[in-house]
Enzyme design. Structure first.
Site, mmCIF file in Angstrom:
data_model
loop_
_atom_site.group_PDB
_atom_site.id
_atom_site.type_symbol
_atom_site.label_atom_id
_atom_site.label_comp_id
_atom_site.label_asym_id
_atom_site.label_seq_id
_atom_site.Cartn_x
_atom_site.Cartn_y
_atom_site.Cartn_z
ATOM 1 N N SER A 162 29.709 -32.833 15.795
ATOM 2 C CA SER A 162 28.804 -31.713 15.580
ATOM 3 C C SER A 162 27.339 -32.100 15.464
ATOM 4 C CB SER A 162 29.215 -30.946 14.313
ATOM 5 O OG SER A 162 30.519 -30.419 14.464
ATOM 6 N N SER A 163 27.042 -33.337 15.100
ATOM 7 C CA SER A 163 25.660 -33.741 14.914
ATOM 8 C C SER A 163 25.518 -35.223 15.224
ATOM 9 C CB SER A 163 25.197 -33.469 13.475
ATOM 10 O OG SER A 163 25.911 -34.303 12.562
#
Length: 236
Positions: free
Chosen positions: A25-26
């Site tokens: 996600s990041s």
């Protein structure tokens, strides 16, 4: 390979390619949560065990560091959807539903295309046939739970931020030229060079009325503008 999984895989599936979708996600998760990434890449071996030659197991990992909340900016996910729609994919692999999508619209779109093209979907728990009512219902529930999990995580994070703000303890990044003291007061940066540079920037802008003029002066006088850093005691 379990008997149930083997029964779902036909010669037609094996004639087509396998596509492994990898996502974090990041960028912070990419660098810090390396075990999840390794587990996702390890699904290639599961595809080989199911009967796909390693050279026909394609890894789509150009969405590393991108949120799964939306699909617009995820080129890798768009490519995956296209491969499924064109009937090139015999199976789609992802560690869990949340790696593929975090909202029901994108997830059910993929399921619909997988059902029409007779593409299998596999996660860490097993192999699913999107054209089968029972499998599709289970995949739908997993997608709903993934979307709900994202909502809960966001609510929890936002709640913590608001609670800190109510107590007056929330520290936000400060403009260059200001820093926090150990007792969380906001003061001018004690570095005189930083203070002088920031003052010069505003003085030049007031005189010239142009950002370009400010840049030209900084360049002509070979002045480096201070950059933000994340040291907590001097956040600014």
């Amino acid at each position: 390979m379990s008997t149930d999984n083997a029964m779902k895989i036909s010669a037609d599936h094996l004639r087509r390619d396998a596509f492994l979708y990898v996502r974090q996600s990041s960028l912070r998760q990419v660098f810090e949560n390396t075990e999840s990434t390794k587990r996702q890449y390890a699904l290639r071996d599961r595809a080989v065990a199911l009967g796909w030659p390693i050279e026909r197991v394609h890894v789509i990992d150009n969405d590393l560091g991108l949120s799964g909340a939306q699909s617009q900016d995820r080129d890798g996910f768009q490519r995956l959807v296209s491969e499924v729609a064109m009937g090139h994919a015999g199976i789609v692999l992802g560690l869990e539903v949340s790696r593929l999508a975090r909202n029901n619209a994108d997830w059910h779109r993929l399921l619909e295309l997988a059902a029409m093209s007779r593409t299998l979907i596999m996660d860490e728990d097993g192999v699913y046939d999107a054209a089968s009512f029972n499998d599709r219902m289970l995949l739908g529930l997993k997608g709903t739970m993934s979307e709900a999990e994202l909502h809960i995580l966001k609510s929890r994070l936002q709640g913590g931020i608001l609670n800190k703000a109510r107590r007056g303890e929330l520290e936000l990044p400060l403009p260059i030229g200001f820093v926090y003291t150990p007792d969380t007061r906001v003061v001018l940066d004690p570095d005189r060079q930083i203070q002088d540079t920031v003052r010069m920037l505003f003085d030049t802008f007031r005189e010239a009325g142009s950002a370009c003029a400010v840049v030209r002066r900084l360049r002509s006088e070979k002045i480096l503008y201070p950059r933000a850093h994340s040291a907590r005691s001097r956040q600014g």
